[in-house]
Design an enzyme around this catalytic site. Structure first.
Site, PDB file in Angstrom:
ATOM      1  N   ASP A  77     -42.121 -23.367  -2.413  1.00 24.94           N
ATOM      2  CA  ASP A  77     -42.967 -23.298  -1.218  1.00 24.94           C
ATOM      3  C   ASP A  77     -43.978 -24.442  -1.160  1.00 24.94           C
ATOM      4  O   ASP A  77     -44.173 -25.174  -2.130  1.00 24.94           O
ATOM      5  CB  ASP A  77     -43.687 -21.943  -1.136  1.00 24.94           C
ATOM      6  N   ASN A 100     -49.229  -8.580  -4.787  1.00 23.19           N
ATOM      7  CA  ASN A 100     -48.666  -7.680  -3.769  1.00 23.19           C
ATOM      8  C   ASN A 100     -47.138  -7.627  -3.837  1.00 23.19           C
ATOM      9  O   ASN A 100     -46.493  -7.149  -2.910  1.00 23.19           O
ATOM     10  CB  ASN A 100     -49.118  -8.121  -2.370  1.00 23.19           C
ATOM     11  N   GLU A 113     -43.881 -12.467   1.728  1.00 21.44           N
ATOM     12  CA  GLU A 113     -44.866 -11.400   1.662  1.00 21.44           C
ATOM     13  C   GLU A 113     -44.195 -10.043   1.933  1.00 21.44           C
ATOM     14  O   GLU A 113     -43.057  -9.996   2.418  1.00 21.44           O
ATOM     15  CB  GLU A 113     -45.959 -11.660   2.714  1.00 21.44           C
TER      16      GLU A 113
HETATM   17  C1  F6R Z   1     -45.828 -20.244  -6.211  1.00 23.40           C
HETATM   18  C2  F6R Z   1     -45.361 -19.019  -5.578  1.00 23.40           C
HETATM   19  C3  F6R Z   1     -46.056 -17.717  -5.733  1.00 23.40           C
HETATM   20  C4  F6R Z   1     -46.689 -17.505  -7.107  1.00 23.40           C
HETATM   21  C5  F6R Z   1     -47.404 -16.158  -7.174  1.00 23.40           C
HETATM   22  C6  F6R Z   1     -48.095 -15.954  -8.500  1.00 23.40           C
HETATM   23  O1  F6R Z   1     -44.972 -21.321  -5.921  1.00 23.40           O
HETATM   24  O2  F6R Z   1     -44.396 -19.070  -4.894  1.00 23.40           O
HETATM   25  O3  F6R Z   1     -45.158 -16.670  -5.472  1.00 23.40           O
HETATM   26  O4  F6R Z   1     -45.689 -17.568  -8.087  1.00 23.40           O
HETATM   27  O5  F6R Z   1     -48.336 -16.064  -6.146  1.00 23.40           O
HETATM   28  O6  F6R Z   1     -49.107 -16.914  -8.624  1.00 23.40           O
HETATM   29  P1  F6R Z   1     -49.922 -17.112  -9.968  1.00 23.40           P
HETATM   30  O7  F6R Z   1     -48.948 -17.612 -10.987  1.00 23.40           O
HETATM   31  O8  F6R Z   1     -50.981 -18.139  -9.652  1.00 23.40           O
HETATM   32  O9  F6R Z   1     -50.487 -15.782 -10.337  1.00 23.40           O
END
Ligand code: F6R
Length: 241
Positions: A67, A135, A142
């Site tokens: 992303d 979440n 999401e």
């Molecule tokens: C990042 C992504 C997100 C993160 C997730 C966890 O490229 O796609 O899904 O993997 O939000 O983020 P952290 O590792 O910062 O807790």
């Protein structure tokens, strides 16, 4: 889903780095699906060390990222392209033209989604790394994203904006939109490794592993993937022990 419970962040990072190294060594032109965020940073550091010690080369590796924030580009240190350069791309012998992310600065975002879908069709991941949102999101898919969705534009949820505010000076600076790989394209990966650490991930880990397979928890779809491994520390695993 195979579950590997480890003591701490260090051990989780080592297990992920080893899994990546194995895939890189096992193919002539491996494709890695990469994640940003804080969870995989330790593993990227170890991969850079493997390269520095001449144990691993990324010369023939192609990468596709999950992303990118809309509105941020390579000159912004909060963009995911900058994150990847800082944490991996500039530290190993990856060829820049073999690294792919959605372009958050594209003028036509719908066209950019279509372009990235084609990139993903041409670069099916041998291994996809995933972090886990509190979440239950994977990539920026999401809750309530259809499981058959491909790369698309998302409106980030208030929960995700709140979680990611820690990387910014102020919550008002967190972008509200992103382009994300879709769940269908994540599930196409031959192998998936999900990493999660810390007690703030415990509920999402439980819902992903033991919950109903439902679009309300995007990560629950991983229960149906034929080769998915979760590497989780004891804190994040505390509700599944
Ligand atoms: C990042 C992504 C997100 C993160 C997730 C966890 O490229 O796609 O899904 O993997 O939000 O983020 P952290 O590792 O910062 O807790």
């Amino acid at each position: 889903m195979k579950i590997v419970i480890v003591q701490d962040y260090e051990e989780m990072s080592r297990a992920l780095a080893d899994a990546v190294a194995e895939v890189v060594k096992s193919s002539q032109s491996p494709v890695l699906g990469l994640a940003t965020g804080s969870t995989p940073v330790g593993a990227y550091k170890m991969l850079a060390e493997f390269f520095a010690q001449k144990k691993l080369s990324f010369q023939n590796v192609r990468t596709v990222n999950l992303d990118e924030y809309v509105g941020l580009g390579s000159d912004d240190e909060q963009s995911y392209v900058s994150f990847m350069r800082r944490n991996l791309f500039d530290l190993v012998d990856l060829q820049r033209q073999n690294t792919h992310l959605p372009n958050g600065l594209a003028t036509d975002l719908q066209q950019e989604c279509l372009r990235y879908r084609r990139v993903l069709q041409q670069n099916v991941q041998d291994l996809q790394i995933l972090g886990l949102g509190t979440n239950g999101h994977i990539g920026f898919n999401e809750p309530n994203t259809p499981f058959d969705e491909q790369t698309h534009l998302v409106e980030l949820s208030p929960n995700t904006i709140h979680d990611n505010a820690r990387f910014f000076e102020d919550v008002s600076q967190v972008p509200t939109k992103a382009i994300t790989m879709g769940i269908a394209e994540i599930m196409r990966a031959k192998k998936i490794v999900v990493v999660a650490n810390g007690s703030n991930k415990a509920r999402a880990v439980r819902d992903m592993v033991c919950g109903e397979i439902s679009e309300r928890c995007p990560a629950s779809i991983l229960q149906t993937h034929p080769d998915c491994t979760l590497i989780v520390d004891t804190l994040a695993a505390k509700l599944i022990l």
